[in-house]
Motif scaffolding. Structure first.
Motif, PDB file in Angstrom:
ATOM      1  N   ASP A  20      31.967  -6.656 -28.417  1.00 27.82           N
ATOM      2  CA  ASP A  20      30.955  -7.460 -27.735  1.00 27.82           C
ATOM      3  C   ASP A  20      29.715  -7.659 -28.595  1.00 27.82           C
ATOM      4  O   ASP A  20      28.850  -8.474 -28.272  1.00 27.82           O
ATOM      5  CB  ASP A  20      30.575  -6.843 -26.390  1.00 27.82           C
ATOM      6  N   HIS A  25      31.665 -13.426 -30.574  1.00 33.44           N
ATOM      7  CA  HIS A  25      31.568 -13.132 -29.149  1.00 33.44           C
ATOM      8  C   HIS A  25      30.311 -13.768 -28.558  1.00 33.44           C
ATOM      9  O   HIS A  25      30.367 -14.436 -27.517  1.00 33.44           O
ATOM     10  CB  HIS A  25      31.552 -11.616 -28.947  1.00 33.44           C
ATOM     11  N   HIS A  29      30.223 -16.846 -25.699  1.00 34.94           N
ATOM     12  CA  HIS A  29      29.654 -16.631 -24.370  1.00 34.94           C
ATOM     13  C   HIS A  29      28.383 -17.433 -24.128  1.00 34.94           C
ATOM     14  O   HIS A  29      28.043 -17.711 -22.969  1.00 34.94           O
ATOM     15  CB  HIS A  29      29.374 -15.151 -24.162  1.00 34.94           C
ATOM     16  N   ILE A 148      32.623  -6.661 -20.602  1.00 36.08           N
ATOM     17  CA  ILE A 148      32.790  -7.866 -21.408  1.00 36.08           C
ATOM     18  C   ILE A 148      33.474  -8.967 -20.601  1.00 36.08           C
ATOM     19  O   ILE A 148      33.167 -10.153 -20.745  1.00 36.08           O
ATOM     20  CB  ILE A 148      33.565  -7.554 -22.714  1.00 36.08           C
ATOM     21  N   HIS A 149      34.419  -8.591 -19.708  1.00 38.98           N
ATOM     22  CA  HIS A 149      35.074  -9.593 -18.877  1.00 38.98           C
ATOM     23  C   HIS A 149      34.084 -10.237 -17.915  1.00 38.98           C
ATOM     24  O   HIS A 149      34.095 -11.456 -17.718  1.00 38.98           O
ATOM     25  CB  HIS A 149      36.224  -8.959 -18.085  1.00 38.98           C
ATOM     26  N   ARG A 152      31.945 -12.517 -19.836  1.00 35.10           N
ATOM     27  CA  ARG A 152      32.712 -13.685 -20.273  1.00 35.10           C
ATOM     28  C   ARG A 152      32.850 -14.685 -19.144  1.00 35.10           C
ATOM     29  O   ARG A 152      32.688 -15.893 -19.336  1.00 35.10           O
ATOM     30  CB  ARG A 152      34.085 -13.236 -20.779  1.00 35.10           C
ATOM     31  N   LEU A 156      31.271 -18.321 -19.663  1.00 31.34           N
ATOM     32  CA  LEU A 156      32.148 -19.490 -19.722  1.00 31.34           C
ATOM     33  C   LEU A 156      31.876 -20.439 -18.561  1.00 31.34           C
ATOM     34  O   LEU A 156      31.858 -21.662 -18.738  1.00 31.34           O
ATOM     35  CB  LEU A 156      33.609 -19.050 -19.728  1.00 31.34           C
ATOM     36  N   PHE A 171      40.731 -13.059 -16.583  1.00 29.68           N
ATOM     37  CA  PHE A 171      39.611 -12.126 -16.644  1.00 29.68           C
ATOM     38  C   PHE A 171      39.265 -11.586 -15.257  1.00 29.68           C
ATOM     39  O   PHE A 171      38.929 -10.404 -15.111  1.00 29.68           O
ATOM     40  CB  PHE A 171      38.397 -12.810 -17.273  1.00 29.68           C
TER      41      PHE A 171
END
Length: 249
Positions: A20, A25, A29, A148-149, A152, A156, A171
């Motif tokens: 991350d 990354h 993001h 991180i999910h 994300r 996104l 995710f």
């Protein structure tokens, strides 16, 4: 170390080395990736996602304890799917659809970067060949994955038109699936790393896994961001899109 101190040591590895912190990354993001850079990420990450059940099957083939096999089996089902669960691999191909890629091309793994192949294949071999403690410890990057999910999904959804509940279902499901894997894996490692030597080996295994994840983003950044030098045979931006596949058929 005590169990508590050893767990702190493991978590510190993630705090310092998890991917991350990688520039790609942050670019992804924050909405800084072009459509083709997002597609390159989807293509290469699929190689990792599709290799996870192979890694877990290799692990289970070496396990004598039925209780451990039963606990580990759900990891394969989470990715390959069952009658009631389409599985993470299918959800990732749905993401490929959403970003405009030909899903058959993504599933073929033809356009994957060489460094991605090397890193992921090294992880599969590691789990197949190393001691069970090291193999389980390498999976503990899942300790850091829910954060991180969640980031994300938020990033996104905020920055890309393709992002919605359906395209990001991989995710969203991992937010539900990963905690049980984390709880079991961490407990197993803490119980079995009962000497300083075993604790060192487990920590080294987790460090290795963070390197595997970091190397994949390094490869993406070098090929598609800077210096944008795409290796021979890797996916070329603008190719193998859904519209092209429809015309060809």
């Amino acid at each position: 170390m005590t169990m508590t101190a050893f767990e702190v040591r493991l978590r510190q590895i993630g705090a310092q080395r998890y991917h991350d912190k990688h520039p790609f990354h942050h670019l992804l993001h924050s909405g800084g990736c072009s459509p083709d850079q997002v597609r390159a990420w989807v293509i290469n990450r699929f190689y990792y996602q599709s290799s996870i059940p192979m890694k877990d099957a290799a692990f289970m083939s070496r396990v004598d304890d039925p209780k451990l096999r039963r606990a580990w089996r759900s990891r394969i089902e989470d990715h390959d799917g069952t009658g009631d669960n389409e599985g993470g691999i299918e959800r990732w191909l749905r993401l490929a659809d959403a970003v405009g890629l030909d899903r058959d091309y993504v599933a073929s793994k033809e356009g994957v970067l060489p460094a991605t192949r090397f890193a992921v294949d090294a992880y599969v071999r590691f789990v197949r060949d190393k001691a069970l403690l090291e193999a389980v410890a390498a999976s503990l990057t899942e300790l850091f994955a829910p954060k991180i999910h969640a980031a994300r999904i938020e990033g996104l959804l905020a920055n890309y038109a393709f992002a919605d509940d359906r395209s990001l279902s991989y995710f969203k499901n991992r937010l539900k699936e990963a905690p049980k894997d984390v709880a079991f894996g961490l407990s197993w490692v803490l119980d079995h790393a009962d000497t300083a030597e075993k604790q060192d080996a487990a920590a080294a295994a987790l460090t290795f896994k963070t390197d595997v994840l970091w190397a994949q983003l390094d490869a993406l950044h070098a090929a598609y961001v800077d210096p944008a030098r795409i290796p021979p045979g890797a996916w070329q931006p603008g190719s193998f899109l859904k519209a092209q596949a429809a015309k060809a058929s």
